[in-house]
Write a protein that holds these residues in place. Structure first.
Motif, PDB file in Angstrom:
ATOM      1  N   PHE A 131       0.980  -1.189  -0.032  1.00  0.00           N
ATOM      2  CA  PHE A 131      -0.192  -0.065  -0.007  1.00  0.00           C
ATOM      3  C   PHE A 131       0.769   1.204  -0.013  1.00  0.00           C
ATOM      4  CE2 PHE A 131      -3.203  -3.077   1.039  1.00  0.00           C
ATOM      5  CZ  PHE A 131      -4.437  -2.645   0.590  1.00  0.00           C
ATOM      6  N   TYR A 132       2.082   1.046  -0.591  1.00  0.00           N
ATOM      7  CA  TYR A 132       3.023   2.437  -0.390  1.00  0.00           C
ATOM      8  C   TYR A 132       3.579   2.452  -1.639  1.00  0.00           C
ATOM      9  CZ  TYR A 132       1.904   3.520   4.541  1.00  0.00           C
ATOM     10  OH  TYR A 132       1.358   3.865   5.537  1.00  0.00           O
ATOM     11  N   GLY A 133       4.097   3.495  -2.048  1.00  0.00           N
ATOM     12  CA  GLY A 133       4.996   3.528  -3.366  1.00  0.00           C
ATOM     13  C   GLY A 133       4.321   3.025  -4.598  1.00  0.00           C
ATOM     14  N   LEU A 134       4.729   2.045  -5.269  1.00  0.00           N
ATOM     15  CA  LEU A 134       4.355   1.343  -6.257  1.00  0.00           C
ATOM     16  C   LEU A 134       3.524   0.033  -5.804  1.00  0.00           C
ATOM     17  CD1 LEU A 134       6.461   1.961  -9.269  1.00  0.00           C
ATOM     18  CD2 LEU A 134       4.688   3.479  -8.395  1.00  0.00           C
ATOM     19  N   SER A 135       3.795  -0.362  -4.722  1.00  0.00           N
ATOM     20  CA  SER A 135       3.178  -1.675  -4.212  1.00  0.00           C
ATOM     21  C   SER A 135       1.723  -1.623  -3.785  1.00  0.00           C
ATOM     22  CB  SER A 135       4.031  -2.154  -3.142  1.00  0.00           C
ATOM     23  OG  SER A 135       5.219  -2.173  -3.635  1.00  0.00           O
ATOM     24  N   ILE A 136       0.837  -1.002  -4.581  1.00  0.00           N
ATOM     25  CA  ILE A 136      -0.692  -0.668  -4.205  1.00  0.00           C
ATOM     26  C   ILE A 136      -1.559  -1.483  -4.991  1.00  0.00           C
ATOM     27  CG2 ILE A 136      -2.464   1.157  -4.161  1.00  0.00           C
ATOM     28  CD1 ILE A 136      -0.211   3.131  -3.918  1.00  0.00           C
ATOM     29  N   PRO A 137      -2.412  -2.144  -4.216  1.00  0.00           N
ATOM     30  CA  PRO A 137      -3.397  -3.090  -5.053  1.00  0.00           C
ATOM     31  C   PRO A 137      -4.066  -2.470  -6.037  1.00  0.00           C
ATOM     32  CG  PRO A 137      -3.390  -3.510  -2.710  1.00  0.00           C
ATOM     33  CD  PRO A 137      -2.454  -2.296  -2.911  1.00  0.00           C
ATOM     34  N   ALA A 138      -4.610  -3.143  -7.352  1.00  0.00           N
ATOM     35  CA  ALA A 138      -5.317  -2.471  -8.201  1.00  0.00           C
ATOM     36  C   ALA A 138      -6.513  -1.899  -7.620  1.00  0.00           C
ATOM     37  CB  ALA A 138      -5.393  -3.216  -9.318  1.00  0.00           C
ATOM     38  N   GLU A 139      -6.876  -2.249  -6.960  1.00  0.00           N
ATOM     39  CA  GLU A 139      -8.484  -1.593  -6.401  1.00  0.00           C
ATOM     40  C   GLU A 139      -8.156  -0.368  -5.619  1.00  0.00           C
ATOM     41  OE1 GLU A 139      -7.467  -4.754  -5.805  1.00  0.00           O
ATOM     42  OE2 GLU A 139      -8.697  -5.843  -7.310  1.00  0.00           O
ATOM     43  N   GLY A 140      -7.033  -0.196  -5.243  1.00  0.00           N
ATOM     44  CA  GLY A 140      -6.936   1.246  -4.486  1.00  0.00           C
ATOM     45  C   GLY A 140      -6.778   1.387  -3.032  1.00  0.00           C
ATOM     46  N   LEU A 141      -7.118   2.374  -2.654  1.00  0.00           N
ATOM     47  CA  LEU A 141      -7.039   2.760  -1.281  1.00  0.00           C
ATOM     48  C   LEU A 141      -8.315   2.969  -0.300  1.00  0.00           C
ATOM     49  CD1 LEU A 141      -3.813   5.172  -1.593  1.00  0.00           C
ATOM     50  CD2 LEU A 141      -3.844   2.618  -1.013  1.00  0.00           C
ATOM     51  N   ASP A 142      -9.443   2.619  -0.880  1.00  0.00           N
ATOM     52  CA  ASP A 142     -10.729   2.760  -0.353  1.00  0.00           C
ATOM     53  C   ASP A 142     -10.689   2.005   0.972  1.00  0.00           C
ATOM     54  OD1 ASP A 142     -11.227   0.141  -0.969  1.00  0.00           O
ATOM     55  OD2 ASP A 142     -12.631   0.774  -2.760  1.00  0.00           O
ATOM     56  N   MET A 143     -11.779   2.004   1.798  1.00  0.00           N
ATOM     57  CA  MET A 143     -11.669   1.553   3.075  1.00  0.00           C
ATOM     58  C   MET A 143     -11.646   0.144   3.151  1.00  0.00           C
ATOM     59  SD  MET A 143     -11.485   3.873   5.401  1.00  0.00           S
ATOM     60  CE  MET A 143     -12.003   2.959   6.980  1.00  0.00           C
TER      61      MET A 143
END
Length: 565
Positions: A131-143
């Protein structure tokens, strides 16, 4: 990182700062600024005649929920590898764990693990936190997604990465793995050793709060001690001056509206200081500034050291006026905001809360154009839109150190306000130079590996075929192909797009391009036979009324126009 009250600030922090995120926010921005500087310096190590091997970037597919076997979702986790000192497959492996931020190539070229690697013949690997940098899931940062962001999930990633990387690099089963980390990542390193003793031989946890403490004031105790540490430029007088400066800020906050207005002007605060919550934000920002001077003291790229801070606070100490330390604090604010490229010091609680509610992907390799620093981004469009035909133009890029820029094509009406990222899904087909290097702004970012060395002067050709959905880029120094986006289906109006985010850089539209000599030899559309040219003067409608469709293109004035911050 929460910062609680400290004794040497006296009654200053009677206003509660516990709920304020400004201290952490300013410390984060300071950390990112220093990281960018060090990453740039680290990459520079590989550009001289005695160059070292640049780190390798890799990706691991990790389960989004490692504790639910029926959940098949996954995400890509980034890692970096420095194997230049690895003498044998039996040698140790130093695993540097990332924390609350992006990791770049400097994470395996500088710091404690990299310094120890040549002594021990170690392989150095850094692992970016989920969840930081480029290591973020495709679905994003929602709750719904953030429930998978926890130290428990991060430790599962560490164990999985340890096993996978051992196989990828054919590491001997007898090789010891040592975890490194600092602050929260230091806690992860310690917990990884405790939880997986069969996987990790040891851990080195720097400044790691392994025991949870609600009122964590120890950080401020360290700051207080450091301000009187003569070895790094501190003194008892410096700590007393810092306390006096904060007391003066508090006095002005509690005085008349005119005094608060003057305080706002002195400290270049972005907004009004009439609301108590914004006053708390200001105090938190100032506290973080002093804490940052201690936390990053002596690090390359740090704008403010303890020695410099104390010198500023103690200037004119012969002056009996109590405002002398306050003036020193004001100059320290100027030093930091100037270094961070900020026009003013953010003090709005409402803005802070709004930033925390942003759930869209904030990808550092796209310049980290978050709401807090979006005022420094300059983006402009071509004068006329493109609705058909084929167009071609060249741009000369004068590329300085630590610059971030992009150019290409965008749809009419794309979001260019506040923080945004470029990708075809957002209506952008662009390439540029970012924190990560030269990249094409695809959904997952495509690294343009052959262009990783900075080019002080680069001439790039942009080719657009509206009907074929083709956007391609060429290096006009040798006519070589740089990148082509996957075929798109265009509708509506497109515009040439130019963006500058930071650094010493200019983008100049070349005055004379096109014709058979202006085109690269290999186009992505092999059926194209007609040369694409830019009109010699003025603009055409793009409708093809004066020639074959697309033979001329509405684009830009023929006189060079430079885009600069």
């Amino acid at each position: 990182m929460a910062i609680g009250p400290v004794p040497w600030l006296g009654p200053l922090l009677l206003v509660s700062l516990w709920a304020s995120s400004t201290p952490a926010s300013l410390l984060r921005r300071l950390g990112e600024h220093i990281l960018r500087f060090q990453e740039s310096s680290a990459l520079g190590l590989g550009l001289g005649p005695d160059s070292v091997t640049l780190p390798k970037e890799g990706w691991l597919e990790q389960p989004l929920d490692p504790f639910n076997a029926s959940d098949r979702r996954s995400f890509l986790q980034r890692y970096w590898v420095n194997d230049q000192h690895w003498t044998s497959q039996d040698g140790p492996v130093f695993l540097h764990l990332g924390g609350e931020g992006s990791l770049g190539p400097g994470s395996v070229m500088r710091g404690h693990p990299a310094n120890l690697a040549p002594i021990w013949g170690a392989l150095v690997i850094s692992l970016e936190h989920r969840f930081y940098g480029l290591s973020i899931p495709a679905e994003g940062l929602d709750m719904a997604q953030l429930r998978f962001l926890s130290s428990r999930h991060a430790l599962a990633d560490v164990a999985s990465a340890r096993l996978t990387l051992s196989r990828l690099f054919n590491v001997s089963s007898t090789s010891p793995w040592i975890c490194f980390g600092g602050s929260y990542a230091g806690s992860l390193a310690a917990w990884a050793r405790l939880k997986f003793p069969h996987l990790f031989f040891a851990s080195i946890a720097s400044s790691a709060p392994v025991r949870a403490i609600l009122d964590f004031s120890k950080y401020n105790d360290v700051v207080s001690r450091s301000l009187k540490n003569t070895a790094i430029g501190g003194s008892l007088e410096c700590r007393a001056a810092a306390s006096a400066a904060f007391a003066e800020v508090e006095r002005r906050l509690h005085a008349s509206g005119a005094a608060r207005a003057a305080l706002r002007a002195d400290l270049a605060a972005c907004g009004s200081l009439e609301r108590a919550e914004d006053q708390a934000e200001l105090l938190g920002a100032l506290q973080a500034l002093v804490g940052g001077a201690v936390q990053y003291d002596g690090q390359a790229g740090a704008p403010l050291s303890v020695r410099l801070l104390c010198r500023l606070l103690l200037e004119n100490r012969g002056n009996c006026s109590g405002s002398a330390p306050y003036r020193g604090l004001r100059r320290a604010v100027q030093v930091v905001t100037h270094s961070l490229g900020q026009k003013c010091l953010s003090i709005s609680r409402a803005e802070t809360v709004a930033q925390l509610r942003v759930t869209e992907l904030q990808v550092p390799s796209v310049g980290d154009r978050s709401p807090s620093n979006s005022v420094d981004t300059c983006s402009v469009l071509g004068f006329e839109g493109i609705t058909s035909g084929r167009c071609y133009w060249e741009v000369e890029i004068r590329d300085g150190d630590q610059s971030e820029w992009a150019l290409g094509v965008c749809r009419e009406g794309v979001n260019r306000k506040g923080w945004y990222i470029e990708s075809p899904e957002k209506g952008f087909w662009v390439v540029g130079r970012f924190e990560r290097g030269y990249c094409a702004c695809t959904a997952k970012q495509t690294l343009l590996s052959f262009m990783q060395a900075p080019h002080p002067r680069l001439r790039m050709g942009v080719f657009l075929d509206y009907q074929e959905g083709d956007v391609s880029f060429y290096n006009m120094a040798d006519g070589s192909h740089i990148f082509s986006f996957p075929q798109a289906s265009f509708s509506g109006t497109l515009f040439p797009y130019f963006m500058i985010n930071s650094g010493d850089v200019s983008l100049t539209v070349c005055s004379k391009v096109g014709g058979s000599e202006g085109l690269p030899a290999a186009l992505s559309n092999p059926s194209l036979e007609e040369p694409v040219s830019l009109p010699g003067a003025g603009f055409s409608s793009g409708s093809g009324a004066e020639g074959p469709p697309g033979a001329e293109c509405p684009l830009l004035p023929c006189n060079p126009e430079a885009v600069s911050p």
